[in-house]
Write an enzyme that holds these catalytic residues in place. Structure first.
Site, PDB file in Angstrom:
ATOM      1  N   GLY A  26      49.421 -64.537   7.685  1.00 15.98           N
ATOM      2  CA  GLY A  26      49.545 -64.743   9.131  1.00 15.98           C
ATOM      3  C   GLY A  26      50.794 -65.485   9.579  1.00 15.98           C
ATOM      4  O   GLY A  26      50.793 -66.106  10.648  1.00 15.98           O
ATOM      5  N   HIS A  57      57.156 -54.233  10.384  1.00 17.99           N
ATOM      6  CA  HIS A  57      57.178 -53.697   9.015  1.00 17.99           C
ATOM      7  C   HIS A  57      58.469 -54.157   8.340  1.00 17.99           C
ATOM      8  O   HIS A  57      59.543 -54.099   8.956  1.00 17.99           O
ATOM      9  CB  HIS A  57      57.114 -52.163   9.070  1.00 17.99           C
ATOM     10  CG  HIS A  57      57.033 -51.531   7.720  1.00 17.99           C
ATOM     11  ND1 HIS A  57      55.864 -51.483   6.977  1.00 17.99           N
ATOM     12  CD2 HIS A  57      57.982 -50.922   6.967  1.00 17.99           C
ATOM     13  CE1 HIS A  57      56.106 -50.868   5.833  1.00 17.99           C
ATOM     14  NE2 HIS A  57      57.376 -50.514   5.796  1.00 17.99           N
ATOM     15  N   GLU A 113      61.873 -61.484  10.562  1.00 14.23           N
ATOM     16  CA  GLU A 113      60.630 -61.036  11.203  1.00 14.23           C
ATOM     17  C   GLU A 113      60.148 -62.056  12.220  1.00 14.23           C
ATOM     18  O   GLU A 113      59.724 -61.715  13.325  1.00 14.23           O
ATOM     19  CB  GLU A 113      59.526 -60.815  10.147  1.00 14.23           C
ATOM     20  CG  GLU A 113      59.780 -59.658   9.201  1.00 14.23           C
ATOM     21  CD  GLU A 113      58.577 -59.377   8.312  1.00 14.23           C
ATOM     22  OE1 GLU A 113      57.448 -59.307   8.824  1.00 14.23           O
ATOM     23  OE2 GLU A 113      58.767 -59.216   7.091  1.00 14.23           O
TER      24      GLU A 113
HETATM   25  C1  GAR Z   1      55.004 -59.129   6.676  1.00  8.83           C
HETATM   26  O1  GAR Z   1      56.167 -59.058   5.872  1.00  8.83           O
HETATM   27  C2  GAR Z   1      54.820 -57.851   7.456  1.00  8.83           C
HETATM   28  O2  GAR Z   1      56.018 -57.291   7.905  1.00  8.83           O
HETATM   29  C3  GAR Z   1      54.171 -56.970   6.425  1.00  8.83           C
HETATM   30  O3  GAR Z   1      53.262 -57.789   5.766  1.00  8.83           O
HETATM   31  C4  GAR Z   1      53.740 -59.140   5.801  1.00  8.83           C
HETATM   32  C5  GAR Z   1      52.663 -59.981   6.396  1.00  8.83           C
HETATM   33  O4  GAR Z   1      53.011 -61.343   6.342  1.00  8.83           O
HETATM   34  N1  GAR Z   1      53.507 -55.843   7.047  1.00  8.83           N
HETATM   35  C6  GAR Z   1      53.451 -54.640   6.500  1.00  8.83           C
HETATM   36  O5  GAR Z   1      53.907 -54.361   5.406  1.00  8.83           O
HETATM   37  C7  GAR Z   1      52.765 -53.603   7.369  1.00  8.83           C
HETATM   38  N2  GAR Z   1      52.938 -52.290   6.854  1.00  8.83           N
HETATM   39  P1  GAR Z   1      52.327 -62.381   7.314  1.00  8.83           P
HETATM   40  O6  GAR Z   1      50.807 -62.210   7.142  1.00  8.83           O
HETATM   41  O7  GAR Z   1      52.782 -63.715   6.797  1.00  8.83           O
HETATM   42  O8  GAR Z   1      52.775 -62.096   8.700  1.00  8.83           O
END
Ligand code: GAR
Length: 197
Positions: free
Chosen positions: A15, A112, A177
Site C-alpha cells: 500500500g 503499473h 510512482e
Molecule cells: C507497485 O509497484 C504497483 O505499480 C504495482 O504493484 C506495486 C504495489 O506496491 N502494481 C502492479 O504491478 C499492477 N499490475 P504498493 O502496494 O506499495 O503500492
C-alpha cells in the site's frame, strides 16, 4: 469552493502508492479526498496505514467467493457505501469481471511499474531487464476490461543502470510512482483529463 471528488483505493498488499495518495489528499487544495480503502487480503499491511489515518476500510477475501462476479459485487457494495466517484487501484492484484470493468470505465485508474504498452502483467521490472532496455518507469492509466491496456494518463521514466536487479529497478520506479499517482489523480479530479476510449 468546488467539491472534492470522492476516491476509493483498492489494494492487495503493502500500500505505498495508497499512502502517497492519502498523504497528497491531506493538502487543503488537493481536489480529491480518500473516502475508503478496500483490500482483497484481510492482512494487507496497507490497511493499518489507512486505519491510522481514520479512513474507512473494508477487506473481503476473494477466496470466499465462487465467482469473479460475486467477489466484484462485494467491491461494488463498498464503493456504493463510500459514494465513490473514482477508484484508484494501488497494487490491487485481481482481475475484474468484464461487467465490473465496463461499469467503472472512465472512473477507475491503475498504476503499473512499466512504460506501457511494454511489459504488462506480472514482474514487469524483470521483463524490462530481460529485454535489455535502457530505461523503464511507471504508467498511470485508465482501467478497461483488458488487462493493463487502457489509455495512458501519464508516464514517468527512470534509467536502467548496469547491475540493476528487479529489486533495485523496482525501488527506483516506486519513487516516481509516488509522485505520478497523486499528480494524475489531481488532474482527473480537476477535470483536466477525462477518459476518451
Ligand atoms: C507497485 O509497484 C504497483 O505499480 C504495482 O504493484 C506495486 C504495489 O506496491 N502494481 C502492479 O504491478 C499492477 N499490475 P504498493 O502496494 O506499495 O503500492
Amino acid at each position: 469552493m468546488t467539491t472534492k471528488k470522492r476516491v476509493a483505493i483498492l489494494i492487495s498488499g503493502r500500500g505505498s502508492n495508497m499512502a502517497a495518495l492519502i498523504e497528497a489528499a491531506k493538502a487543503p487544495d488537493y481536489p480529491a479526498q480518500i473516502v475508503g480503502v478496500f483490500s482483497n487480503k484481510p492482512d494487507a499491511p496497507g490497511l493499518d496505514f489507512a486505519r491510522k489515518n481514520n479512513i474507512p476500510t473494508a477487506s473481503v477475501s476473494h477466496r470466499d467467493y465462487a465467482s469473479r462476479e460475486a467477489f466484484d459485487a462485494e467491491i461494488e457494495k463498498a464503493l456504493t457505501n463510500w459514494a465513490a466517484d473514482f477508484v484508484c487501484l494501488a497494487g490491487f492484484m485481481r482481475i475484474f469481471s468484464t461487467e465490473f470493468a465496463q461499469r467503472w470505465t472512465g472512473r477507475i485508474l491503475n498504476i503499473h511499474p512499466s512504460l506501457l504498452p511494454k511489459y504488462k502483467g506480472l514482474h514487469p521490472q524483470q521483463q524490462a531487464l530481460n529485454a535489455h532496455e535502457s530505461e523503464s518507469g511507471c504508467t498511470v492509466h485508465w482501467v478497461t476490461a483488458e488487462l493493463d491496456a487502457g489509455p495512458t494518463i501519464l508516464q514517468r521514466r527512470v534509467p536502467i543502470l548496469s547491475g540493476d536487479t528487479a529489486e533495485t529497478l523496482a525501488a527506483r520506479i516506486l519513487v516516481e510512482e509516488h509522485r505520478a499517482y497523486p499528480e494524475a489523480l489531481a488532474k482527473l479530479a480537476r477535470g483536466e483529463v477525462a477518459y476518451a476510449g
